[in-house]
Design a protein around this motif. Structure first.
Motif, mmCIF file in Angstrom:
data_model
loop_
_atom_site.group_PDB
_atom_site.id
_atom_site.type_symbol
_atom_site.label_atom_id
_atom_site.label_comp_id
_atom_site.label_asym_id
_atom_site.label_seq_id
_atom_site.Cartn_x
_atom_site.Cartn_y
_atom_site.Cartn_z
ATOM 1 N N ALA A 161 0.839 -1.207 0.000
ATOM 2 C CA ALA A 161 0.000 0.000 0.000
ATOM 3 C C ALA A 161 0.872 1.254 0.000
ATOM 4 N N LEU A 162 1.927 1.244 0.802
ATOM 5 C CA LEU A 162 2.852 2.387 0.793
ATOM 6 C C LEU A 162 3.563 2.514 -0.551
ATOM 7 N N ALA A 163 3.945 1.371 -1.116
ATOM 8 C CA ALA A 163 4.601 1.400 -2.428
ATOM 9 C C ALA A 163 3.651 1.926 -3.497
ATOM 10 N N LEU A 164 2.369 1.565 -3.387
ATOM 11 C CA LEU A 164 1.401 2.031 -4.370
ATOM 12 C C LEU A 164 1.179 3.532 -4.274
ATOM 13 N N GLY A 165 1.399 4.110 -3.121
ATOM 14 C CA GLY A 165 1.292 5.557 -2.980
ATOM 15 C C GLY A 165 2.565 6.286 -3.342
ATOM 16 N N PHE A 166 3.702 5.696 -3.037
ATOM 17 C CA PHE A 166 4.976 6.388 -3.200
ATOM 18 C C PHE A 166 5.588 6.206 -4.592
ATOM 19 N N VAL A 167 5.554 5.007 -5.121
ATOM 20 C CA VAL A 167 6.243 4.707 -6.389
ATOM 21 C C VAL A 167 5.686 5.510 -7.570
ATOM 22 N N PRO A 168 4.379 5.547 -7.804
ATOM 23 C CA PRO A 168 3.907 6.314 -8.966
ATOM 24 C C PRO A 168 4.175 7.816 -8.866
ATOM 25 N N ILE A 169 4.010 8.376 -7.683
ATOM 26 C CA ILE A 169 4.237 9.817 -7.533
ATOM 27 C C ILE A 169 5.707 10.153 -7.751
ATOM 28 N N SER A 170 6.575 9.362 -7.139
ATOM 29 C CA SER A 170 8.006 9.640 -7.308
ATOM 30 C C SER A 170 8.456 9.360 -8.736
ATOM 31 N N SER A 171 7.904 8.323 -9.366
ATOM 32 C CA SER A 171 8.297 8.057 -10.753
ATOM 33 C C SER A 171 7.799 9.156 -11.686
ATOM 34 N N TYR A 172 6.651 9.747 -11.379
ATOM 35 C CA TYR A 172 6.150 10.850 -12.197
ATOM 36 C C TYR A 172 7.120 12.032 -12.155
ATOM 37 N N PHE A 173 7.444 12.471 -10.952
ATOM 38 C CA PHE A 173 8.293 13.663 -10.841
ATOM 39 C C PHE A 173 9.725 13.398 -11.294
ATOM 40 N N LEU A 174 10.254 12.228 -10.964
ATOM 41 C CA LEU A 174 11.622 11.931 -11.378
ATOM 42 C C LEU A 174 11.729 11.765 -12.890
ATOM 43 N N SER A 175 10.762 11.075 -13.487
ATOM 44 C CA SER A 175 10.832 10.899 -14.939
ATOM 45 C C SER A 175 10.544 12.207 -15.669
#
Length: 97
Positions: free
Chosen positions: A29-43
């Motif tokens: 659940a934490l990964a589902l919240g953190f991974v997409p947001i961070s991948s959006y901004f980093l990419s």
């Protein structure tokens, strides 16, 4: 005496298994919240040079990867539990049938 100990062992095993399942659920659940947001901004900043559409697609793909990883882990956990239950069950003889 051993008849009284068997239910206690069974309850302890189920509580241990449920604790592991709950921990995995919290992690995913934490990964589902953190991974997409961070991948959006980093990419967006480092991979796509400010292109928000490609960054959004990257975030969607990363969210789906987290979900697929959770499904795969759930299936693997279920197969491990079934294998463990098979090992614990005594072999059935012809006389017992």
């Amino acid at each position: 005496m051993s008849g009284q100990a068997a239910p206690g062992k069974l309850i302890a095993q189920q509580a241990e298994q449920q604790g592991g399942v709950l921990a995995k659920l919290v992690i995913f659940a934490l990964a589902l919240g953190f991974v997409p947001i961070s991948s959006y901004f980093l990419s967006r900043d480092y991979l796509w040079a400010g292109n928000t559409i490609y960054a959004a697609i990257t975030a969607i793909i990363s969210a789906n990867l987290v979900l697929v990883a959770y499904i795969i882990e759930s299936v693997r956990e279920e197969s491990r539990l079934r294998a463990r239950e098979k090992q614990q069950q005594p072999a059935e003889s012809k006389k017992d049938r």
